[in-house]
Design a protein around this motif. Structure first.
Motif, PDB file in Angstrom:
ATOM      1  N   THR A  55       0.848  -1.188   0.000  1.00 47.52           N
ATOM      2  CA  THR A  55       0.000   0.000   0.000  1.00 47.52           C
ATOM      3  C   THR A  55       0.884   1.238   0.000  1.00 47.52           C
ATOM      4  OG1 THR A  55      -1.679  -1.213   1.261  1.00 47.52           O
ATOM      5  CG2 THR A  55      -1.902   1.182   1.135  1.00 47.52           C
ATOM      6  N   ILE A 171       2.240   9.317  -7.975  1.00 45.69           N
ATOM      7  CA  ILE A 171       1.491   8.078  -8.101  1.00 45.69           C
ATOM      8  C   ILE A 171       2.477   6.947  -8.422  1.00 45.69           C
ATOM      9  CG2 ILE A 171      -0.251   6.820  -9.448  1.00 45.69           C
ATOM     10  CD1 ILE A 171      -1.431   8.937  -7.623  1.00 45.69           C
ATOM     11  N   THR A 173       4.049   3.680 -10.077  1.00 44.59           N
ATOM     12  CA  THR A 173       3.875   2.979 -11.350  1.00 44.59           C
ATOM     13  C   THR A 173       4.429   1.563 -11.309  1.00 44.59           C
ATOM     14  OG1 THR A 173       5.945   3.908 -12.206  1.00 44.59           O
ATOM     15  CG2 THR A 173       3.918   5.141 -12.656  1.00 44.59           C
ATOM     16  N   LYS A 188       0.937  -3.210 -11.409  1.00 45.33           N
ATOM     17  CA  LYS A 188      -0.518  -3.090 -11.363  1.00 45.33           C
ATOM     18  C   LYS A 188      -0.954  -2.577  -9.994  1.00 45.33           C
ATOM     19  CE  LYS A 188      -1.216  -5.031 -15.458  1.00 45.33           C
ATOM     20  NZ  LYS A 188      -1.861  -4.372 -16.593  1.00 45.33           N
ATOM     21  N   PHE A 189      -1.570  -1.400  -9.983  1.00 46.86           N
ATOM     22  CA  PHE A 189      -2.054  -0.798  -8.744  1.00 46.86           C
ATOM     23  C   PHE A 189      -3.542  -0.495  -8.881  1.00 46.86           C
ATOM     24  CE2 PHE A 189       2.447   0.046  -8.664  1.00 46.86           C
ATOM     25  CZ  PHE A 189       2.811  -0.039  -7.331  1.00 46.86           C
ATOM     26  N   ASP A 190      -4.180  -0.335  -7.742  1.00 49.13           N
ATOM     27  CA  ASP A 190      -5.597   0.011  -7.727  1.00 49.13           C
ATOM     28  C   ASP A 190      -5.815   1.100  -6.691  1.00 49.13           C
ATOM     29  OD1 ASP A 190      -8.343   0.041  -8.103  1.00 49.13           O
ATOM     30  OD2 ASP A 190      -8.556  -2.142  -7.974  1.00 49.13           O
ATOM     31  N   HIS A 191      -6.804   1.975  -6.934  1.00 51.93           N
ATOM     32  CA  HIS A 191      -7.163   2.978  -5.928  1.00 51.93           C
ATOM     33  C   HIS A 191      -8.270   2.457  -5.022  1.00 51.93           C
ATOM     34  CE1 HIS A 191     -10.250   3.549  -8.986  1.00 51.93           C
ATOM     35  NE2 HIS A 191     -10.956   4.209  -8.089  1.00 51.93           N
ATOM     36  N   LYS A 204      -2.923   5.857  -1.114  1.00 54.54           N
ATOM     37  CA  LYS A 204      -3.329   6.312  -2.450  1.00 54.54           C
ATOM     38  C   LYS A 204      -3.479   5.171  -3.457  1.00 54.54           C
ATOM     39  CE  LYS A 204      -3.296  10.470  -0.933  1.00 54.54           C
ATOM     40  NZ  LYS A 204      -4.594  11.124  -0.610  1.00 54.54           N
ATOM     41  N   ARG A 205      -2.628   4.168  -3.379  1.00 56.76           N
ATOM     42  CA  ARG A 205      -2.694   3.062  -4.315  1.00 56.76           C
ATOM     43  C   ARG A 205      -2.317   1.776  -3.578  1.00 56.76           C
ATOM     44  NH1 ARG A 205      -4.712   6.556  -6.774  1.00 56.76           N
ATOM     45  NH2 ARG A 205      -4.499   7.114  -8.989  1.00 56.76           N
ATOM     46  N   GLN A 206      -2.820   0.650  -4.123  1.00 56.41           N
ATOM     47  CA  GLN A 206      -2.522  -0.637  -3.505  1.00 56.41           C
ATOM     48  C   GLN A 206      -2.247  -1.676  -4.595  1.00 56.41           C
ATOM     49  OE1 GLN A 206      -5.527  -3.146  -1.132  1.00 56.41           O
ATOM     50  NE2 GLN A 206      -4.427  -1.998   0.452  1.00 56.41           N
ATOM     51  N   ALA A 207      -1.199  -2.474  -4.381  1.00 50.41           N
ATOM     52  CA  ALA A 207      -0.866  -3.591  -5.268  1.00 50.41           C
ATOM     53  C   ALA A 207      -1.027  -4.875  -4.472  1.00 50.41           C
ATOM     54  CB  ALA A 207       0.558  -3.462  -5.796  1.00 50.41           C
ATOM     55  N   THR A 220      -4.362  -7.561  -8.034  1.00 50.94           N
ATOM     56  CA  THR A 220      -4.452  -6.443  -8.970  1.00 50.94           C
ATOM     57  C   THR A 220      -3.722  -6.759 -10.279  1.00 50.94           C
ATOM     58  OG1 THR A 220      -2.503  -5.417  -7.940  1.00 50.94           O
ATOM     59  CG2 THR A 220      -4.660  -4.693  -7.165  1.00 50.94           C
TER      60      THR A 220
END
Length: 221
Positions: A55, A171, A173, A188-191, A204-207, A220
């Motif tokens: 995360t 963000i 990548t 690959k990340f997801d919000h 902010k983002r999670q893999a 993800t």
């Protein structure tokens, strides 16, 4: 006939042997205990992982975040139990890793070597990795580094255990976890979390990576 002292000592020795044999048999047949949860210590080997989650946190620029808080960090959670024993609330290893900008990272690992906080061999690995990831002129996607450590009570760094996160416009990548010669990588990340809910707060983002058959909403990748 009244037992003699020798008789009593022999009886005690016999009972002791019987008890020790019973305990040994019980230990041999007992099921192995499941791995305990811990936030301290070394990261488990990558081949032992069944699930992993990273995360990414953006805590804000200088002046707008809490004192002694890194601008960026990644929290890594890993599970090493078999798929049928996985409970997402019961990870086996978890660590929040502050991230260091490429431009300042060399100063950090050089300073750690000079203070004796890391070995020359680990310093060589970090230096080689840092040089290899030198950003191209004009590149906006830059590598950030996070060293895995613990408090004991001072900071102890674990040889050849670190993370690399590429970040562009605040963000992530890509995320790479390097553990003693093995690595885990994802771009690959997801919000959203696995339940489809927006991440909260500074997250902010999670893999999420699955190295086994698990819930279809988990990964993800």
């Amino acid at each position: 006939m009244t037992p003699t002292l020798d008789d009593l000592q022999n009886q005690i020795a016999f009972l002791t042997q019987q008890l020790q044999a019973a305990l040994a048999a019980q230990t041999a047949t007992a099921a192995p205990a499941p791995p305990s949860r811990f936030t301290m210590g070394r990261c488990p080997p990558v081949p032992s992982m069944t699930l992993a989650q990273a995360t990414f946190f953006d805590n804000g620029p200088s002046g707008s975040r809490k004192k002694h808080t890194a601008e960026f960090a990644v929290t890594v959670e890993t599970w090493i139990v078999p798929p049928d024993q996985i409970k997402l609330s019961a990870w086996q290893w978890k660590k929040s890793i502050p991230l260091i900008e490429y431009d300042t990272f060399k100063l950090r690992f050089d300073g750690l070597l000079n203070r004796g906080s890391i070995t020359p061999e680990y310093h060589e690995i970090l230096q080689h990795t840092w040089k290899k990831l030198e950003p191209q002129i004009g590149a906006t996607n830059r590598a950030m580094f996070g060293l895995i450590s613990t408090k004991n009570p001072g900071t102890v760094y674990f040889d050849n255990q670190f993370a690399i996160v590429y970040v562009e416009n605040r963000i992530p990548t890509s995320f790479q976890l390097l553990i003693e010669g093995d690595d885990l990588f994802t771009a690959k990340f997801d919000h959203l979390d696995m339940k489809g809910q927006p991440l909260k707060g500074y997250a902010k983002r999670q893999a999420r990576l699955a190295m086994c058959d698990f819930h279809s909403n988990w990964s993800t990748e």
